[in-house]
Design a protein around this motif. Structure first.
Motif, PDB file in Angstrom:
ATOM      1  N   ALA A  55       0.746  -1.469   0.491  1.00 17.10           N
ATOM      2  CA  ALA A  55       0.359  -0.464   0.120  1.00 17.10           C
ATOM      3  C   ALA A  55       1.291   0.946   0.274  1.00 17.10           C
ATOM      4  O   ALA A  55       0.560   2.060  -0.369  1.00 17.10           O
ATOM      5  N   ALA A  56       1.572   1.048   0.770  1.00 17.06           N
ATOM      6  CA  ALA A  56       2.818   2.829   0.827  1.00 17.06           C
ATOM      7  C   ALA A  56       3.143   2.677  -0.590  1.00 17.06           C
ATOM      8  O   ALA A  56       3.424   3.897  -0.776  1.00 17.06           O
ATOM      9  N   ALA A  57       4.394   1.167  -0.888  1.00 12.46           N
ATOM     10  CA  ALA A  57       4.714   1.787  -2.494  1.00 12.46           C
ATOM     11  C   ALA A  57       4.106   2.605  -3.482  1.00 12.46           C
ATOM     12  O   ALA A  57       4.261   2.429  -4.481  1.00 12.46           O
ATOM     13  N   CYS A  58       2.179   1.910  -3.306  1.00 15.42           N
ATOM     14  CA  CYS A  58       1.292   2.046  -4.665  1.00 15.42           C
ATOM     15  C   CYS A  58       1.269   3.429  -4.639  1.00 15.42           C
ATOM     16  O   CYS A  58       1.078   4.279  -5.651  1.00 15.42           O
ATOM     17  N   ALA A  59       1.354   4.324  -3.013  1.00 11.26           N
ATOM     18  CA  ALA A  59       0.814   5.554  -2.897  1.00 11.26           C
ATOM     19  C   ALA A  59       2.376   6.573  -3.381  1.00 11.26           C
ATOM     20  O   ALA A  59       1.903   7.469  -4.221  1.00 11.26           O
ATOM     21  N   ARG A  60       3.664   5.662  -2.667  1.00 13.16           N
ATOM     22  CA  ARG A  60       5.003   6.285  -3.727  1.00 13.16           C
ATOM     23  C   ARG A  60       4.292   5.989  -5.245  1.00 13.16           C
ATOM     24  O   ARG A  60       4.991   7.239  -5.959  1.00 13.16           O
ATOM     25  N   ALA A  61       4.864   5.655  -5.931  1.00 12.49           N
ATOM     26  CA  ALA A  61       4.320   4.941  -7.256  1.00 12.49           C
ATOM     27  C   ALA A  61       3.188   5.732  -7.722  1.00 12.49           C
ATOM     28  O   ALA A  61       3.856   6.202  -8.932  1.00 12.49           O
ATOM     29  N   LEU A  62       2.001   6.149  -7.921  1.00 14.82           N
ATOM     30  CA  LEU A  62       1.070   6.812  -7.749  1.00 14.82           C
ATOM     31  C   LEU A  62       1.079   7.777  -7.807  1.00 14.82           C
ATOM     32  O   LEU A  62       0.455   9.123  -8.263  1.00 14.82           O
ATOM     33  N   GLY A  63       2.159   8.646  -7.225  1.00  9.57           N
ATOM     34  CA  GLY A  63       1.893   9.664  -5.991  1.00  9.57           C
ATOM     35  C   GLY A  63       0.617  10.036  -5.379  1.00  9.57           C
ATOM     36  O   GLY A  63       0.373  11.863  -5.705  1.00  9.57           O
ATOM     37  N   ARG A  64       0.164   9.549  -5.010  1.00 14.86           N
ATOM     38  CA  ARG A  64      -0.759   9.492  -3.977  1.00 14.86           C
ATOM     39  C   ARG A  64      -0.418  10.094  -2.749  1.00 14.86           C
ATOM     40  O   ARG A  64       0.266   9.082  -1.775  1.00 14.86           O
ATOM     41  N   GLN A  65      -1.512  10.764  -1.533  1.00 17.15           N
ATOM     42  CA  GLN A  65      -1.806  10.883  -0.143  1.00 17.15           C
ATOM     43  C   GLN A  65      -2.293   9.257  -0.026  1.00 17.15           C
ATOM     44  O   GLN A  65      -2.466   8.452  -0.241  1.00 17.15           O
ATOM     45  N   LEU A  66      -0.732   8.861   1.341  1.00 15.86           N
ATOM     46  CA  LEU A  66      -1.494   7.256   1.798  1.00 15.86           C
ATOM     47  C   LEU A  66      -2.343   7.716   3.015  1.00 15.86           C
ATOM     48  O   LEU A  66      -1.703   8.726   4.262  1.00 15.86           O
ATOM     49  N   LEU A  67      -3.038   7.449   2.960  1.00 16.41           N
ATOM     50  CA  LEU A  67      -4.323   7.206   4.258  1.00 16.41           C
ATOM     51  C   LEU A  67      -4.471   5.520   5.062  1.00 16.41           C
ATOM     52  O   LEU A  67      -4.504   4.662   4.253  1.00 16.41           O
ATOM     53  N   ARG A  68      -3.601   5.549   6.204  1.00 13.94           N
ATOM     54  CA  ARG A  68      -3.845   4.124   7.134  1.00 13.94           C
ATOM     55  C   ARG A  68      -4.796   4.493   8.029  1.00 13.94           C
ATOM     56  O   ARG A  68      -4.916   5.191   9.003  1.00 13.94           O
ATOM     57  N   LEU A  69      -5.180   3.933   7.973  1.00 14.99           N
ATOM     58  CA  LEU A  69      -6.375   2.549   9.412  1.00 14.99           C
ATOM     59  C   LEU A  69      -6.134   1.377   9.640  1.00 14.99           C
ATOM     60  O   LEU A  69      -6.313   0.837   9.693  1.00 14.99           O
ATOM     61  N   GLN A  70      -5.123   2.002  11.116  1.00 14.31           N
ATOM     62  CA  GLN A  70      -5.465   0.174  11.616  1.00 14.31           C
ATOM     63  C   GLN A  70      -6.281   0.225  12.475  1.00 14.31           C
ATOM     64  O   GLN A  70      -6.556   0.160  13.186  1.00 14.31           O
ATOM     65  N   CYS A  71      -6.699  -1.494  12.483  1.00 16.75           N
ATOM     66  CA  CYS A  71      -7.800  -1.611  12.920  1.00 16.75           C
ATOM     67  C   CYS A  71      -7.407  -2.777  14.486  1.00 16.75           C
ATOM     68  O   CYS A  71      -6.332  -3.001  14.237  1.00 16.75           O
ATOM     69  N   TYR A  72      -8.094  -2.943  15.503  1.00 20.19           N
ATOM     70  CA  TYR A  72      -8.386  -3.061  16.649  1.00 20.19           C
ATOM     71  C   TYR A  72      -9.519  -3.972  17.335  1.00 20.19           C
ATOM     72  O   TYR A  72     -10.444  -3.529  16.384  1.00 20.19           O
ATOM     73  N   GLU A  73      -9.510  -4.331  17.839  1.00 17.86           N
ATOM     74  CA  GLU A  73     -10.528  -4.872  18.225  1.00 17.86           C
ATOM     75  C   GLU A  73     -11.771  -3.654  18.954  1.00 17.86           C
ATOM     76  O   GLU A  73     -10.355  -3.297  20.550  1.00 17.86           O
ATOM     77  N   GLY A  74     -12.761  -3.851  18.858  1.00 18.33           N
ATOM     78  CA  GLY A  74     -13.127  -2.360  19.946  1.00 18.33           C
ATOM     79  C   GLY A  74     -12.957  -0.949  18.930  1.00 18.33           C
ATOM     80  O   GLY A  74     -13.679  -0.206  19.843  1.00 18.33           O
ATOM     81  N   LEU A  75     -12.254  -0.824  17.546  1.00 13.66           N
ATOM     82  CA  LEU A  75     -12.502  -0.107  17.265  1.00 13.66           C
ATOM     83  C   LEU A  75     -13.807   0.302  16.574  1.00 13.66           C
ATOM     84  O   LEU A  75     -14.547  -0.536  15.953  1.00 13.66           O
ATOM     85  N   ASP A  76     -14.320   1.520  16.627  1.00 13.94           N
ATOM     86  CA  ASP A  76     -15.268   2.099  16.807  1.00 13.94           C
ATOM     87  C   ASP A  76     -15.445   3.198  15.704  1.00 13.94           C
ATOM     88  O   ASP A  76     -14.153   3.540  14.804  1.00 13.94           O
ATOM     89  N   LEU A  77     -16.702   3.885  15.572  1.00 13.88           N
ATOM     90  CA  LEU A  77     -16.552   5.105  13.826  1.00 13.88           C
ATOM     91  C   LEU A  77     -15.528   6.494  14.315  1.00 13.88           C
ATOM     92  O   LEU A  77     -15.116   7.114  13.437  1.00 13.88           O
ATOM     93  N   ASN A  78     -15.427   7.151  15.733  1.00 12.23           N
ATOM     94  CA  ASN A  78     -15.053   7.680  16.010  1.00 12.23           C
ATOM     95  C   ASN A  78     -14.170   8.069  15.490  1.00 12.23           C
ATOM     96  O   ASN A  78     -13.453   9.137  15.894  1.00 12.23           O
TER      97      ASN A  78
END
Length: 308
Positions: A55-78
């Motif tokens: 994913a990080a390489a795709c962002a660099r290769a395509l010249g795009r911003q990388l946004l990351r959501l790290q998932c974990y138990e209890g992750l909510d909408l906030n």
């Protein structure tokens, strides 16, 4: 986005290589299909095989911003989507009460998009420019959150009860990763293009190490990667990934080594870069190290090292 704006599969492989990621043809084809069809990519595989790095390489290769959501138990909408900026809303209420605003339009104004604190999912679809959205380790999130994702992944929209449905201004390239800690729903899988990412072959891992640690000698890279490949076949609590191989080769290079030393005791302290549990470290005795170092190369190992 017009499909003509997307690179070809071969161009993608070259761009990813320039970004430091050596993708095989199948993986490059997957990214190409994701761009063409505007479909999310679901990558499964053991930890350390390069899912997040893609994913990080795709962002660099395509010249795009990388946004990351790290998932974990209890992750909510906030944490994942949005929350209201309560301090700004409160300030607006006080200013209105002090006569500096229109009380009749206060509620409508308070619950508008400008008072939303955007988290990665909302930020990704409301960005004016297409980005790369990494939803990392989706298998660690609850099934309820996975169900919420379906609207985002299929329609590229998010419903905010107080406002309504917010449509995407741009469609991100979405990369979901999973280590397989739980089964994902059929509904999620149907919305994605799937690829199982395995540990790289000996030849491919050597190529990765040569590219990312070019200062290391050819012989050191060959012997170290062959050692790690054999190590992965041992009964380990945690199998070392490509990132661990890279760290180990860098350590060996910093020690001034041009090849693996004949004395296994010299390698014992360096294995902190490869072995990440107490039990694995305890079991990796000098004798076992010597066996792994001293093993004659397998047939395909010999072919790779000899350049055939």
């Amino acid at each position: 986005m017009n499909s003509s704006a997307h690179p070809t599969t071969q161009q993608l492989r070259e761009q990813l290589a320039q970004a430091g990621y050596l993708a095989d043809e199948d993986l490059a084809s997957l990214v190409w299909m994701g761009l063409q069809l505007e479909r999310p990519l679901l990558l499964e595989g053991e930890a350390g095989v390069g899912k997040t790095a893609l994913a990080a390489a795709c962002a660099r290769a395509l010249g795009r911003q990388l946004l990351r959501l790290q998932c974990y138990e209890g992750l909510d909408l906030n944490q994942a989507v949005y929350e209201w900026n309560y301090s700004r809303q409160l300030l607006e209420i006080r200013l209105t009460e002090a006569g500096q605003g229109d009380k009749s339009k206060l509620r409508e104004h308070l619950f508008s998009e400008e008072y939303l604190l955007q988290r990665p999912l909302l930020q990704a679809i409301r960005s004016p420019h297409a980005c790369v959205l990494l939803i990392d380790e989706i298998d660690r999130a609850d099934e309820a959150f996975e169900a919420f994702l379906l609207e985002v992944l299929s329609e590229f929209q998010i419903t905010v009860p107080e406002i309504g449905t917010l449509q995407a201004r741009s469609k991100p390239l979405v990369v979901l990763t999973s280590n397989g800690t739980r089964d994902l729903s059929d509904a999620l899988r149907r919305r994605c293009l799937f690829h199982y990412l395995d540990f790289p072959t000996l030849a491919r891992e050597m190529a990765i190490v040569r590219k990312l640690v070019p200062e290391a000698s050819q012989r050191l890279v060959e012997e170290a990667v062959a050692f790690v490949q054999r190590l992965r076949k041992q009964d380990l609590d945690k199998t070392p990934g490509v990132a661990e191989t890279l760290d180990w080769v860098r350590v060996l290079f910093k020690l001034g080594l041009q090849e693996l030393p004949p004395d296994p005791q010299q390698l014992v302290p360096t294995l902190a870069a490869l072995l990440k549990t107490r039990q694995d470290s305890w079991h990796m005795t000098a004798e076992r190290i010597m066996n792994l170092v001293g093993k004659p190369p397998l047939a395909h190992d010999a072919d790779v090292m000899s350049g055939r």
